[in-house]
Each structure stands twice: as structure tokens, then as C-alpha cells.
Write an enzyme that holds these catalytic residues in place. Structure first.
Site: not given
Ligand code: GLC
Length: 591
Positions: A236, A303
Site C-alpha cells: 500500500d 500501489e
Molecule cells: C491507500 C489505500 C487507500 C487509503 C490510503 C491512505 O492508497 O488504497 O484506500 O485511503 O492508502 O491510507
């Protein structure tokens, strides 16, 4: 490695627009074995919204366990769970207060073990969300850092700017950096008399990877879940892991005048720093160590939303491999409901032409942070985009509900829970809210679409279109439905040509995009789609050499007048608005 800037790519491709197909490299040598993460569809479950088993209006692990057969029948090969760890839920689980426990709202560690075992016994691989850039402010680590406890002092990014008697806390903020969720990325702590950095909500302090304790701790997290036999991770918010030392200000981007909005600044100092690529390689080495020990492939997908020159190096090099793949978000960032054939072609090539040799592509059509495909790319084009993303070379990633064509749901300000939307306030919330794509999964026509018990208020409203046929049960009963198209696409992914065939793409007309997959000795597959709003009849043999006289329709959009099982002449293929067809050449003359 060949890496072009986006502008260069756009110019090259604009010049290349013609009816001649453009060939991109073969995905994998014929004799190399493919791992599960290459052949599978990876299916993202947002656990709060999948299935509620205990009537509290929130989805849970038991609900997922009970529906695993559904995923097996759908044909997906791996399940990625958005976070299920202990969390105060400020950011709905992306704010973790204990990385080694399951949040009670989702169940217990025993439930997790049962979920994993059952998934494995059904042939489904399990991928966890690895939230690396920040924690909850409620985690023990942050509490210790707040108290400057020995060893934890520098676990988070603590700083003050210059002394300034007239500033609210006696100091300037350390820099002009902005949170992705609006406003300053710095929050004052009375206790420490310093600011801490938070790239997202104030309750998500950023970890400081320049502290060895943090590096070791996060590796322990990885090992803990690998010891629990998970097969991989979605990592993430990778971009936010490191920031430049000394906190240099960022320059305005020129994209907006809204000084509180995150895109007001160019994120050169706070995103995708060189150290981040290095840490990914270290994590990859841990995955490889576990893979060598038990012989089962492990995978890491990242991501990262950015241009190719930033994203592609996350693959690493043959000597120092990085992730199995950074997510390909170009179907999200480059396309919208107006996109035509050259836009889609450009998005495909943006990945394929920039991916370093020897790596594996992937196609993300949606996730819990983006409007749903029907809403974003056009209701009539839902099946077509599933066809494109599932039959291009590489891994396809499906956000739960896209297989049945779920759409965004209107969520009122009163019902809003997304912290980004709450931060924006009642006037702006609709421009950023992610609640509409996170509404409950639609199982059947019973109350609450079968997501939770009758009379229970689900945590987000259910989309009323479950009563108009958008639900699993009705779609499985219908002659033509999104889920039936989807299942045919998953079947086709099992073909050798889909897994290993070369890719040729073509812009047939302003609105008709097509590609072929070809492999010696295997039937050629043609995917053709009309992205426009008028009926078009096209001659595929004028573009693709060697097609036989007849093609068999393997899958067709539900609104197509030609349905699967029919045969068509490649010289005259009629496509209604938004319609896609997957055609198979039973003769191998195209090879
Ligand atoms: C990532 C997640 C998202 C979240 C963000 C901050 O981008 O995919 O859903 O809000 O992190 O925590």
C-alpha cells in the site's frame, strides 16, 4: 531499459495511428513455466463490503469463508484482501493499530486461518494488504515514540521548523508539504512539542524508514504473514515511504489554485524517493527466501500511481529484482467515459512499450479508491473493458463486483464515512469521496441485496440496481449477463495463446479498437470493441493478416446482436454501441 516520458510516448503513438497493427513484445518464452500470479485473475475483496455473517452491517471473514466457492466458480486464482488488521477504522482499516491481530469487526485469527486453509484447498492463493508507509496513531509504536521511549524516538517523522513567536505553536511547520487528504501534512503534538508528518489523515503518522528499528519491524510483519502461509502482498502507498532529508519545500504544480489540495504541489521531495526502490528489493529478497524454502511462488504488487519512468523501475533488474509488478493504473488514470480507440490503444502501449524486457504486465480495471468501471468508463462498455483487461497479456486484477457490473452508488453527506470526503466538507465531498465504489456487494434480490440481514442498516447504502438484475443470483439465472461474459473470459485466460501469445493492437476506426493474440500452433484470438455510441461494421481482415474466413464468437457483450457460439466473417463484423466481441480463429493460418 527503454523508458520514455509520457509526452514522448504520446507523440510517438499519435504518429503511429493507422490501420496497421502494432506488435509489442511476446510476454514470455514458450517453454518458461508461469506462476499462479501470472496466469490468475487476482480478485480484490474489500472485506467490509463483501458479506456480513453476523448481522452488524459490516462484512467479515466468516462471510468471505462462506462465499469462497463463489470465487472458485468464478474462476479467479487469487484473492487480495484489503486490510483486516486491528484498526480504529479512521481510514477503514488502512490505519493499523496492530499488524499481528485481526480486527474484531472482521473476526479472529482462527477465522483467518480457516479462511486461508479453505482458500488454499479450493486452489485460491491468498494475498494480504501490506500497509507500509504509516500506522494508526493508536499503535503502541507511535505511543512510545510520542513519549520518546528508548529505541522508538525516531520511528516517526518528527520535526519543527524555525522558531517563530507568532506561529500558533511557537515554530513554523517544517515544510509546505500537503497531505493527500488536503491541508498541511504536519500535525502538532503537544506532548513532544514537535510536528509529525502524516501523508494521509492526522491519525496516520508516517513511519520513518531512516530508523533501523522501523525497517526491522516492517520486515518482521512480512515474515509473520509469510509464516502464516500467505502467498503474496499488495503493498500500500509505496510512493509515500521516504521523503527528502531536511524537508525541502515542494514547488507548485500549476494544476490547481486550491492551496489545500494535494495536487497543488509537485511531489518531488515526498514521493518515490530512491531509497524506496531499495527497500522493495529487500522485501523481494524475503519473499524469494520463503519461495525457495517451500517451493511455492510468492508475489508482491505495488500501489504506485505515476508516469512510466517512475513506475517501471519498481520491477527492479534481473540482478536485483523488485516487485513481481507495480500496478498498471493506466486504464484508470488515462481513460474515461469519452475515451476512443486511440486512447485505449495509447493506454495499452504506455505499459507494454515501457515495461522493461523480461517482466510481466498487469491490468488494473478498478479498486476501492476509484469509481467503478461502468461509472468511469461507460455503462455500455462494462463487458468490453473486462474483455480487454482479461485478454491482454499478463495478470488481470478485478475489484469485487466488476464481474457483475456494479456501478457507483450515490452516498449522501450524512452517510459519508470516507475520511478524504469528510476532510473535504459537505460542498466538496463528492469530488473526492470513495464511498460510492465501496458499497455492499450485490448477491441476490433479497433485502440489502443479500449482503446483510433484513432490517440491518449496512455500513454504506446498497445500490438499488440490485433489484434491476445487477446481482449474482439473477445474473447466473439470466441467459445473458455480465457474470456469464466474465466467466467466459476467465476460461479463455486458460488458453495457451492467452497466456503466451504475442499481442498486436490496432485502431480500426475512431471508435473501434482491436487486438489479436497469436501463437504458433494455437487458434488466434481477436478482441474487438466499439467504444462509440453508433453501430459500426468493420473489416478485421483488412487490418490483421491471415485470419480465416470464419471466426467463432467466444464471448460477446450482453447488448450484442451476435452472441457466443455464432460465427462471423472477419470482413464484416457488426458491433453495436459499446459492444465487444472475443473471436476465435479455429484455423491456425494467422500464426
Ligand atoms: C491507500 C489505500 C487507500 C487509503 C490510503 C491512505 O492508497 O488504497 O484506500 O485511503 O492508502 O491510507
Amino acid at each position: 531499459m527503454r523508458v520514455l516520458g509520457i509526452t514522448a510516448v504520446l507523440c510517438l503513438l499519435a504518429a503511429a495511428v493507422s490501420a496497421d497493427p502494432v506488435r509489442v513484445r511476446q510476454p514470455k518464452a514458450d517453454d518458461e513455466e508461469l506462476a499462479w500470479w501470472q496466469t490468475s485473475v487476482i480478485y480484490q475483496i474489500y472485506p467490509r463490503s463483501f458479506k456480513d455473517s453476523n448481522g452488524d452491517g459490516v462484512g467479515d471473514l466468516r462471510g468471505i469463508i462462506n462465499q469462497l466457492e463463489y470465487l472458485q466458480q468464478l474462476g479467479v486464482g487469487a484473492v487480495w484482501l484489503s486490510p483486516i488488521y486491528q484498526s480504529p477504522m479512521v481510514d477503514l482499516g488502512y490505519d493499523i493499530s496492530n499488524y499481528f491481530e485481526i480486527d474484531p469487526v472482521f473476526g479472529t485469527m482462527d477465522d483467518f486461518n480457516e479462511f486461508r486453509d479453505k482458500a488454499h484447498s479450493l486452489g485460491l492463493q491468498v494475498m494480504m494488504d501490506y500497509v507500509v508507509s504509516y500506522t494508526s496513531d493508536q499503535i503502541e509504536w507511535f505511543q512510545k515514540s510520542l513519549r520518546r521511549e528508548d529505541g522508538y524516538d525516531e520511528w516517526y517523522v518528527w520535526a519543527v521548523g524555525e522558531r517563530n513567536e507568532s506561529a500558533p505553536h511557537g515554530y513554523n511547520v517544517p515544510s509546505n508539504w500537503l497531505s493527500l487528504f488536503r491541508g498541511s501534512a504536519w500535525e502538532w503534538s503537544e506532548e513532544r512539542q514537535q510536528f509529525y508528518l502524516h501523508s494521509f489523515t492526522v491519525n496516520q503518522p508516517d513511519l520513518n524508514y531512516r530508523d533501523d528499528g522501523v525497517v526491522l519491524q516492517m520486515k518482521d510483519v512480512l515474515r509473520f504473514w509469510l509464516d502464516k502461509k500467505v502467498d503474496g502482498f499488495r503493498v500500500d502507498a509505496v510512493s509515500q515511504m521516504y521523503e527528502a532529508e531536511g524537508f525541502p519545500d515542494e514547488l507548485p504544480s500549476g494544476l490547481t489554485n486550491d492551496t489545500e489540495a494535494n495536487n497543488y504541489l509537485q511531489h518531488v521531495q515526498t514521493q518515490n524517493r530512491p531509497e524506496t526502490y531499495e527497500m522493495i528489493k529487500q522485501w523481494r529478497a524475503i519473499l524469494d527466501e520463503y519461495q525457495a524454502a517451500d517451493g511455492k511462488a510468492k508475489a508482491m504488487m505495488l500501489e504506485v500511481y505515476d508516469d512510466p519512468e517512475i513506475v517501471m523501475p519498481y520491477y527492479g533488474t534481473p540482478e536485483e529484482p523488485g516487485a513481481q509488478f507495480p500496478f498498471n493504473f493506466y486504464f484508470i488514470s488515462q481513460l474515461n467515459a469519452q475515451s476512443n480507440a486511440s486512447d485505449v490503444n495509447r493506454a495499452v502501449h504506455l505499459w507494454m512499450d515501457n515495461m522493461p524486457e523480461g517482466n510481466w504486465p498487469n491490468w488494473v480495471l478498478g479498486n476501492h479508491d476509484q469509481p467503478r468501471v461502468g461509472t468511469r468508463l461507460g455503462v455500455a462498455r462494462k463487458d468490453l473493458f473486462n474483455m480487454i483487461s482479461l485478454l491482454l497479456p499478463g495478470t488481470a486484477i478485478t475489484f469485487m463486483g466488476e464481474e457483475i457490473g456494479m456501478e457507483n452508488t450515490h452516498v449522501s453527506w450524512e452517510d459519508t464515512v470516507d475520511p478524504w470526503a469528510l476532510n473535504a466538507g459537505p460542498d466538496l465531498y463528492e469530488s473526492v469521496t470513495r464511498d460510492p465504489e465501496r458499497t455492499p456487494f450485490q448477491w441476490n434480490t433479497s433485502a440489502n441485496a443479500g449482503f446483510t440481514d433484513e432490517g440491518v442498516k449496512p455500513w454504506l447504502p446498497v445500490n438499488e440496481n440490485y433489484l434491476q438484475g445487477i446481482n449474482v443470483e439473477s445474473e447466473l439465472e439470466a441467459d445473458l449477463s455480465h457474470i456469464k461474459v466474465y466467466r467466459k473470459l476467465v476460461d479463455a485466460r486458460g488458453w495457451r495463446v492467452a497466456q503466451r501469445g504475442a499481442l498486436d493492437t490496432a485502431i480500426i476506426s475512431e471508435w473501434v479498437f482491436a487486438f489479436t493474440r497469436t501463437l504458433d500452433g494455437e487458434p488466434t484470438v481477436v478482441v474487438v470493441g466499439n467504444l462509440g455510441t453508433d453501430v459500426e461494421t468493420v473489416d478485421l481482415s483488412a487490418t490483421f493478416d491471415g485470419l480465416p474466413d470464419q471466426l467463432t464468437v467466444h464471448a460477446a457483450s450482453i447488448s450484442s446482436s451476435t452472441q457466443s457460439g455464432a460465427t462471423v466473417s472477419p470482413q464484416s463484423v457488426t458491433l453495436e454501441a459499446g459492444v465487444g466481441l472475443v473471436l476465435v480463429a479455429n484455423s491456425t493460418s494467422a500464426a
